[in-house]
Design an enzyme around this catalytic site. Structure first.
Site, PDB file in Angstrom:
ATOM      1  N   GLU A  44      26.653 -40.890  -9.064  1.00  0.00           N
ATOM      2  CA  GLU A  44      27.584 -39.847  -9.691  1.00  0.00           C
ATOM      3  C   GLU A  44      28.293 -40.322 -10.941  1.00  0.00           C
ATOM      4  O   GLU A  44      29.183 -41.466 -10.698  1.00  0.00           O
ATOM      5  CB  GLU A  44      28.373 -38.940  -8.627  1.00  0.00           C
ATOM      6  CG  GLU A  44      29.060 -37.982  -9.220  1.00  0.00           C
ATOM      7  CD  GLU A  44      30.089 -37.184  -8.375  1.00  0.00           C
ATOM      8  OE1 GLU A  44      30.087 -35.919  -8.669  1.00  0.00           O
ATOM      9  OE2 GLU A  44      30.299 -37.765  -7.339  1.00  0.00           O
ATOM     10  N   LYS A 118      26.122 -29.961 -11.531  1.00  0.00           N
ATOM     11  CA  LYS A 118      26.682 -29.748 -10.533  1.00  0.00           C
ATOM     12  C   LYS A 118      27.330 -28.180 -10.245  1.00  0.00           C
ATOM     13  O   LYS A 118      27.998 -27.861 -11.036  1.00  0.00           O
ATOM     14  CB  LYS A 118      27.640 -30.725 -10.302  1.00  0.00           C
ATOM     15  CG  LYS A 118      28.383 -30.866  -8.621  1.00  0.00           C
ATOM     16  CD  LYS A 118      29.184 -32.213  -8.680  1.00  0.00           C
ATOM     17  CE  LYS A 118      30.181 -32.176  -7.282  1.00  0.00           C
ATOM     18  NZ  LYS A 118      30.877 -33.426  -7.452  1.00  0.00           N
ATOM     19  N   CYS A 155      26.702 -34.943  -5.117  1.00  0.00           N
ATOM     20  CA  CYS A 155      27.877 -35.017  -4.284  1.00  0.00           C
ATOM     21  C   CYS A 155      28.301 -33.852  -3.553  1.00  0.00           C
ATOM     22  O   CYS A 155      27.811 -33.511  -2.605  1.00  0.00           O
ATOM     23  CB  CYS A 155      28.969 -35.603  -5.229  1.00  0.00           C
ATOM     24  SG  CYS A 155      30.388 -36.241  -4.137  1.00  0.00           S
TER      25      CYS A 155
END
Length: 280
Positions: A44, A118, A155
């Site tokens: 990330e 994301k 994540c």
């Protein structure tokens, strides 16, 4: 196209500046290519520290456009050089005030295929991401690459099963999950959630975590990156919990069809009964 894909991932320590961080990943990618890897993914916001441990406006400086920023262009050159598909997670600025936690996907010939933003943005101690990022609004793309159909989930997304499923419905064979997570928060979930997602959705998952303690907080990123197959079994050993590491593994995509025939989870879905799942 052969069923066996040699895939790689990198878990890295922060170097202190963007240029050396990118250069280090370029060298890992070249080494992966020497080992025969066809696809590689990074952690990330790979070219920056995990600055979300604090809430300070100075950290907007890490953001750049996607795909026309310097890092993605450089990764396109790297893909052309190595002949690998590359998953490139960066801090994206779309326009003034519009920032996203993003991963670009670049094909083996250097062409930009698209990006994933994301969806799920945490805001808890040590992970102050809502200060920086808007929630993703680009859907759940799966990219047709030189090695097959590749998706991305970033994540904190991994805690939400809906996106894993949508990537499967969109045809993913391999999903990269670049992350930054530390020992005190969710380490006991790390080797539970992604294997469970691989089983439930019957594809391969590449779980990538940063490693080490960085300058903006005391989060202890514990590495232990891995590949997991559609049966929920690790492909080779899990990476170190303390040291930087390049992981290269052979993934037999033929296993996906075998598992889907054996377990038939997609056949037995009941979308007609799931309306309540999407009610606010």
């Amino acid at each position: 196209m052969t069923d066996v894909v040699r895939a790689a991932l990198v878990q890295a320590t922060w170097t202190g500046d963007t240029e050396s961080m990118i250069a280090k990943h370029e060298e890992h990618a070249r080494e992966a290519a020497r080992q025969g890897a066809q696809v590689i993914g990074f952690q990330e916001v790979f070219n920056a520290p995990y600055f979300c441990q604090v809430q300070e406006p100075e950290h907007y400086r890490w953001a750049e456009p996607v795909p026309n920023g310097p890092t993605v262009r450089r990764m396109q050159d790297l893909a052309r050089e190595t002949g690998m598909v590359i998953v490139v997670p960066v801090f994206e600025i779309e326009d003034a005030g519009f920032y996203y936690n993003t991963a670009a996907v670049i094909d083996a010939d250097g062409s930009y295929l698209g990006k994933y933003r994301k969806h799920h943005i945490p805001q808890v101690k040590g992970f102050w991401e809502k200060y920086y990022f808007r929630p993703g609004n680009a859907g759940w793309p799966v990219f047709d690459t030189a090695v097959g159909r590749v998706g991305v989930y970033i994540c904190y997304d991994r805690h939400f099963p809906e996106g894993w499923r949508q990537l499967g419905l969109n045809g993913a064979q391999l999903v990269y999950n670049p992350s930054a997570t530390h020992r005190g928060l969710s380490s006991y979930l790390w080797q539970l959630e992604q294997p469970a997602a691989a089983v439930a959705n019957e594809y391969f998952v590449a779980a990538i975590n940063r490693v080490g303690i960085e300058e903006y907080g005391d989060n202890d990123f514990y590495g232990t990156s891995y590949f997991v197959d559609p049966r929920g079994q690790f492909v080779g050993e899990v990476a170190s919990d303390k040291a930087e590491e390049l992981v290269v593994r052979d993934l037999d995509f033929g296993l996906i069809e075998q598992v889907r025939q054996q377990w038939a989870f997609y056949r037995d879905r009941r979308p007609d009964a799931y309306d309540g799942l999407v009610q606010p």
